[in-house]
Design an enzyme around this catalytic site. Structure first.
Site, PDB file in Angstrom:
ATOM      1  N   GLU A  92       6.640   5.484  24.679  1.00  0.00           N
ATOM      2  CA  GLU A  92       6.197   6.812  24.249  1.00  0.00           C
ATOM      3  C   GLU A  92       4.791   6.766  23.657  1.00  0.00           C
ATOM      4  O   GLU A  92       4.425   5.802  22.980  1.00  0.00           O
ATOM      5  CB  GLU A  92       7.136   7.375  23.187  1.00  0.00           C
ATOM      6  CG  GLU A  92       8.452   7.875  23.711  1.00  0.00           C
ATOM      7  CD  GLU A  92       9.288   8.510  22.603  1.00  0.00           C
ATOM      8  OE1 GLU A  92       8.745   8.765  21.506  1.00  0.00           O
ATOM      9  OE2 GLU A  92      10.489   8.724  22.835  1.00  0.00           O
ATOM     10  N   CYS A 105      -0.907   8.768  18.816  1.00  0.00           N
ATOM     11  CA  CYS A 105      -0.004   7.772  18.241  1.00  0.00           C
ATOM     12  C   CYS A 105       0.445   6.834  19.359  1.00  0.00           C
ATOM     13  O   CYS A 105       1.041   7.281  20.346  1.00  0.00           O
ATOM     14  CB  CYS A 105       1.203   8.456  17.611  1.00  0.00           C
ATOM     15  SG  CYS A 105       2.405   7.304  16.895  1.00  0.00           S
ATOM     16  N   CYS A 112      12.287  -2.155  19.475  1.00  0.00           N
ATOM     17  CA  CYS A 112      11.935  -2.607  18.122  1.00  0.00           C
ATOM     18  C   CYS A 112      13.088  -3.404  17.525  1.00  0.00           C
ATOM     19  O   CYS A 112      14.257  -3.024  17.648  1.00  0.00           O
ATOM     20  CB  CYS A 112      11.613  -1.403  17.237  1.00  0.00           C
ATOM     21  SG  CYS A 112      11.059  -1.828  15.568  1.00  0.00           S
ATOM     22  N   CYS A 116      15.454  -0.433  11.261  1.00  0.00           N
ATOM     23  CA  CYS A 116      15.589   0.625  10.260  1.00  0.00           C
ATOM     24  C   CYS A 116      16.741   1.542  10.689  1.00  0.00           C
ATOM     25  O   CYS A 116      16.742   2.047  11.820  1.00  0.00           O
ATOM     26  CB  CYS A 116      14.292   1.412  10.131  1.00  0.00           C
ATOM     27  SG  CYS A 116      12.889   0.392   9.593  1.00  0.00           S
ATOM     28  N   CYS A 119      16.093   5.175  12.257  1.00  0.00           N
ATOM     29  CA  CYS A 119      15.000   5.329  13.217  1.00  0.00           C
ATOM     30  C   CYS A 119      15.476   5.314  14.671  1.00  0.00           C
ATOM     31  O   CYS A 119      16.254   4.449  15.069  1.00  0.00           O
ATOM     32  CB  CYS A 119      13.982   4.208  13.004  1.00  0.00           C
ATOM     33  SG  CYS A 119      12.546   4.298  14.081  1.00  0.00           S
ATOM     34  N   SER A 196       0.364   1.185  10.847  1.00  0.00           N
ATOM     35  CA  SER A 196       1.533   1.259   9.975  1.00  0.00           C
ATOM     36  C   SER A 196       2.424   0.039  10.175  1.00  0.00           C
ATOM     37  O   SER A 196       2.662  -0.396  11.299  1.00  0.00           O
ATOM     38  CB  SER A 196       2.332   2.532  10.285  1.00  0.00           C
ATOM     39  OG  SER A 196       3.515   2.586   9.515  1.00  0.00           O
ATOM     40  N   CYS A 341      10.219   9.624  16.608  1.00  0.00           N
ATOM     41  CA  CYS A 341       9.623   8.562  17.414  1.00  0.00           C
ATOM     42  C   CYS A 341      10.709   7.772  18.132  1.00  0.00           C
ATOM     43  O   CYS A 341      11.670   7.312  17.519  1.00  0.00           O
ATOM     44  CB  CYS A 341       8.805   7.632  16.515  1.00  0.00           C
ATOM     45  SG  CYS A 341       8.012   6.297  17.385  1.00  0.00           S
TER      46      CYS A 341
END
Length: 360
Positions: A92, A105, A112, A116, A119, A196, A341
């Site tokens: 994305e 972004c 990932c 988290c 998320c 980030s 996201c």
């Protein structure tokens, strides 16, 4: 076999590669200009570059290595792109419109592993890192989309906050920044770039020692270890104490402001006592820190988390302000499309799996 993207080379790396292959280093600037100023998508369109050099480049590199799979456009001008990579993976990228310019972004990994628990990006585990060329390619695909609209719009800001942990792909992320900030190319200034991280302590220190000069944001999301470990698995490896020590190192080394990102989750980390504890945690760092409060975008797979009410968000904000903490509430973009996201990607992959299962 797929070819790497030429976008992955800095100007110096491109010049060195040309020299190794028997061409003048000065040819690199012609190629660079064609890529980032003329924005050609085929080597044959580099009319200022000699034929032999164009053929050599085409033999070893590709320009575009991303294919647009899906595009969602919001009423507020936000555009979410789903790109397919050469190996079939999906990523994305998001274009957001601000008063100060156009921000993109970018994603740094396929999936990932940070884990988290709130998320959407972590719903699918990491399968690989993106190359610097694939990260630059996201910016270029968005810019080419803007070019086709013929409104003389340019990407002015970059946030490295898409799918993945940027500091877990530090080398390619760093090379990406060096490419996009080059004043002879896209010329996106370091102060217009924000990276980030969820809190990889050693990499925060390495980032402070680097020459990248960009802004840094830390995904904090909790005022204490108990809550942070509950919602962010990484806190087991890097608890708040060493994280804050690394932040102090960064602040002392760079004297640059840092952003502490804080997603508000109803009844978990959004109460007045949490705001007071967060204010105490920021403490003496208040002059170089801003807390960015983020309203939560609910994700179907994480139904245990809910969005805080407007009243709760306002109360949390007011408590921080009363304790002299610089803070803001993130302006939301794309609320009428898959806002979280990783949400569009996970939905698309789930849909493709379901269709495959039906066929079989």
């Amino acid at each position: 076999m797929s070819k790497p993207s030429i976008y992955g080379l800095t100007l110096d790396q491109l010049a060195a590669w040309l020299a190794e292959h028997g061409h003048k280093k000065s040819r690199a600037l012609q190629i660079w200009n064609a890529l980032y100023r003329e924005r050609v998508t085929e080597f044959s369109a580099m009319t200022e570059v000699k034929q032999g050099c164009r053929d050599l480049l085409a033999e070893h590199f590709a320009i575009e290595t991303l294919e647009e799979h899906t595009r969602q456009e919001s009423a507020d001008g936000t555009i979410k792109f789903l790109f397919r990579l050469q190996d079939g993976n999906l990523i994305e990228t998001v274009l957001m419109r601000h008063k100060f310019g156009l921000s993109v972004c970018v994603t740094t990994q396929v999936g990932c592993n940070i884990g988290c628990s709130f998320c959407a990006s972590g719903l699918l585990r990491k399968s690989r890192d993106l190359t610097s060329g694939e990260i630059v390619g996201q910016v270029m695909k968005v810019q080419l989309h803007l070019d086709r609209r013929q409104r003389d719009e340019l990407v002015t800001h970059i946030v490295v906050m898409g799918i993945g942990e940027p500091f877990d792909n530090f080398e390619h992320m760093s090379n990406f920044i060096r490419v996009i900030r080059d004043h002879k190319g896209l010329a996106i200034g370091p102060r217009h770039i924000t990276v980030s991280t969820s809190g990889l302590v050693p990499k925060i220190r390495e980032f402070a020692d680097s020459d990248l000069g960009t802004n840094l944001a830390i995904s904090l999301h909790a005022p204490n270890n108990e809550i942070r470990t509950q919602i962010m698995k990484i806190n087991r490896a890097y608890p708040i104490e060493p994280l804050m020590e690394a932040i102090d190192y960064y602040l002392e080394k760079t004297n640059r402001r840092i952003t502490l990102e804080y997603i508000l989750l109803r009844d978990i980390n959004d109460q007045p006592e949490h705001a007071l504890e967060l204010a105490q945690l920021v403490g003496s760092r208040r002059n170089l820190a801003n807390v960015n409060l983020i309203p939560y975008n609910p994700v179907d797979e994480h139904s245990q988390y809910q969005r805080s009410s407007k009243e709760t968000i306002t109360a949390f904000y007011d408590t921080l302000k009363k304790n002299n903490i610089s803070c803001s509430v993130r302006l939301e973009h794309g609320v009428d499309i898959d806002a979280a996201c990783g949400q569009l990607r996970s939905k698309q992959i789930r849909s493709e799996r379901e269709r495959s299962a039906e066929v079989n």
